[in-house]
Design a protein around this motif. Structure first.
Motif, mmCIF file in Angstrom:
data_model
loop_
_atom_site.group_PDB
_atom_site.id
_atom_site.type_symbol
_atom_site.label_atom_id
_atom_site.label_comp_id
_atom_site.label_asym_id
_atom_site.label_seq_id
_atom_site.Cartn_x
_atom_site.Cartn_y
_atom_site.Cartn_z
ATOM 1 N N TYR A 9 -5.051 -3.403 3.541
ATOM 2 C CA TYR A 9 -3.701 -3.400 4.095
ATOM 3 C C TYR A 9 -3.131 -4.802 4.029
ATOM 4 O O TYR A 9 -3.650 -5.722 4.665
ATOM 5 N N LEU A 57 -2.720 2.521 9.692
ATOM 6 C CA LEU A 57 -2.386 1.571 8.631
ATOM 7 C C LEU A 57 -1.963 2.311 7.365
ATOM 8 O O LEU A 57 -0.988 1.911 6.692
ATOM 9 N N ARG A 58 -2.671 3.357 7.011
ATOM 10 C CA ARG A 58 -2.301 4.130 5.828
ATOM 11 C C ARG A 58 -0.875 4.705 5.966
ATOM 12 O O ARG A 58 -0.097 4.688 5.006
ATOM 13 N N GLU A 116 1.877 1.696 5.861
ATOM 14 C CA GLU A 116 2.109 0.937 4.638
ATOM 15 C C GLU A 116 3.270 1.512 3.820
ATOM 16 O O GLU A 116 3.751 0.859 2.889
#
Length: 572
Positions: free
Chosen positions: A254, A275-276, A279
């Motif tokens: 990330y 986080l996925r 992003e």
């Protein structure tokens, strides 16, 4: 311009950051004596058990992420104890008539893993004997430590219970210490002194005098949060047959970092799932703590935590679809669910095409006997510590459990057992359903991040279900808004509770978001306009994050949380 309460510390020798200044000082003392980061972490961790007894204790649990420089790769330490062999759903539901595992008392105990975890860290990666790192905890238990105001507050909340039922706790904690007054626990000091003088402290803990006292105590019945008296289920075989484990961390990349977390026996993968999802958004363009920013982060958190409820559990018992849950393809599909308005629905996904199953709703008003408390009555009944040394070793650890308000004190030992079994569901077929020997899905969740394959940050916070939100927000502030570690920790924080709590009585608050007042009226108004049920929290109330870091040139850095007036970093 961001406001900071203190500078980010910088140096080249070593850094320790924790939730209590005495623990940070103990860790730094060990570094000054030539110990490494793991020696220092154990000294700090044992000290925290003494000086923050309302937040953790020797009878609790421990996850940690380590970077041993000699190894050149990270490793996760799992010292989360499992359920007793006698702990079955039929026992709790049919024999005892319970719909939930109580949030307090001996019936909620699992194998206490913290001691075994600290001992394993010291044995595998430290350089000092146990007696050397334990001397700080022994000193404060024997001679006294200055009690922070929250200790007295925690004791007052259960004072009647201590006086009338948990009398062994009254012997240790009543009268409640005045803020700043010295509090002693000589029985705990004696326990640790005996361990320090023994040839094998682990043997004494899990098969010797500590185990014997635990088993005897579990046979007694005590009032718990169900309003009834129950004995515990731990037996000698549960304690003697257990040991902590080491495993590879989960990881996602990330914004130039590789972020490391523990496995699905904890809630830790929700950090990586968030986080996925995030992003795919331009967070920097939104403005830090703007309504759009808080809304976006909150809605992504809801999606990740919904997957926690549907899919996470002890991987020794459950086939958790981790590869799919952490894939960009899955995140892309889930991200489309983030709209302009707050969602009131718990929406787990279908990784690998599997159909999710959620726990049955808990009936409103699940019983909580007056004066007996719940599983985690405040946001943050946990501690955290981070250490980095001049050799490049790094560790992040989040010990918890064994709170003074969780269970009666074992009189021979001076501490109480943890209550982590409350995180199991008494419903068959769920990833986190109760089973003998199974690890409860803990909320404890330290974080480490690498940059170019080398350790860069170790960070974490107390906070139960909030841990993987408050820590995430600090990391986002650091990466997207250029704040140093101290400024990122000091910045206004927020979280949501729009999913079932991990703690008794397992309540949830659809559309909820708590935001520190410092975020400003425009943010609050904007969130309400998006349909959020906004809880405006006091200005310095959310999060207790601490962090250490290491730059490519060898500079070390550290920061700690000012909220609560007890977290400090130290180093040189």
């Amino acid at each position: 311009m961001s406001f900071t309460t203190r500078p980010e510390l910088r140096g080249t020798f070593g850094m320790v950051a924790s939730t209590h200044w005495l623990a940070s000082a103990a860790g730094m003392a060990v570094l000054e004596l030539g110990g490494n980061a793991f020696d220092a972490a154990v000294a700090a961790g044992l000290t925290l058990q003494v000086v923050e007894p309302h937040l953790n204790g020797p009878g609790g649990d421990l996850p940690a992420i380590l970077w041993p420089a000699s190894r050149g790769e990270p490793v996760v330490l799992c010292a989360q104890g499992p359920a007793p062999r006698a702990a079955t759903i039929a026992c709790y539901r049919d024999e005892l008539g319970l719909a939930l595992v109580p949030g307090t008392g001996p019936l909620a105990a699992v194998v206490p893993g913290a001691f075994g975890g600290w001992a394993a860290m010291l044995r595998e990666h430290g350089t000092m004997p146990f007696a050397e790192v334990a001397k700080y905890a022994i000193h404060y238990a024997e001679h006294g430590y200055p009690a922070v105001p929250a200790i007295a507050g925690a004791i007052r909340n259960v004072e009647s219970l201590f006086r009338h039922d948990w009398t062994t706790s009254a012997e240790v904690y009543l009268p409640a210490p005045a803020p700043g007054g010295l509090h002693r626990n000589p029985r705990l000091a004696e326990t640790y002194r005996r361990l320090a003088e023994s040839d094998d402290p682990v043997e004494e803990w899990y098969r010797g005098f500590v185990a014997e006292a635990i088993v005897r105590f579990q046979e007694r019945e005590w009032l718990d949060s169900s309003g009834e008296r129950h004995a515990g289920l731990l037996e000698a075989e549960d304690l003697g047959g257990w040991s902590p484990s080491w495993e590879a961390p989960l990881a996602v990349d990330y914004h130039g970092l590789t972020v490391l977390k523990a496995g699905p026996w904890s809630q830790a993968p929700v950090f990586l799932q968030q986080l996925r999802l995030l992003e795919g958004f331009d967070l920097a363009a939104m403005g830090h703590t703007s309504a759009e920013y808080v809304h976006t982060v909150t809605e992504c958190a809801k999606l990740a935590f919904a997957d926690r409820e549907a899919w996470y559990g002890d991987p020794d018992f459950v086939d958790v679809p981790l590869e799919a849950l952490l894939s960009r393809e899955y995140a892309d599909a889930r991200r489309a669910l983030v709209g302009d308005a707050s969602s009131p629905v718990l929406r787990p996904g279908s990784p690998d095409g599997r159909e999710p199953r959620l726990p049955s709703p808990v009936a409103p008003g699940a019983p909580v006997a007056p004066g007996i408390g719940v599983g985690e009555p405040t946001r943050g009944d946990t501690v955290h510590l981070d250490v980095v040394d001049r050799w490049g070793n790094m560790v992040a650890a989040t010990p918890s459990g064994g709170w003074l308000h969780g269970a009666p004190v074992i009189p021979e030992l001076g501490f109480c057992l943890g209550t982590r079994a409350q995180m199991f569901w008494l419903e068959d077929g769920l990833p986190s359903s109760l089973e003998p020997g199974k690890r409860p899905r803990t909320t404890l969740s330290p974080t480490m991040a690498l940059r170019d394959g080398e350790p860069y940050l170790a960070l974490g916070t107390p906070g139960g279900d909030q841990q993987d939100q408050w820590t995430l927000h600090v990391l986002l502030a650091h990466l997207h808004f250029g704040m140093d570690l101290q400024a990122a920790i000091d910045a206004p924080n927020h979280h949501t509770e729009a999913f079932p709590s991990s703690f008794y009585p397992r309540a949830s608050r659809p559309r909820h978001v708590a935001v520190e007042e410092r975020a400003g009226p425009e943010t609050v108004a904007g969130l309400r306009a998006r349909g959020h049920d906004v809880e405006v929290s006091p200005p310095w109330s959310l999060g207790r994050v601490s962090a250490v870091g290491r730059e490519p040139d060898g500079q070390l850095k550290a920061a700690a949380n000012p909220r609560g007036m007890q977290g400090y970093a130290t180093g040189r």
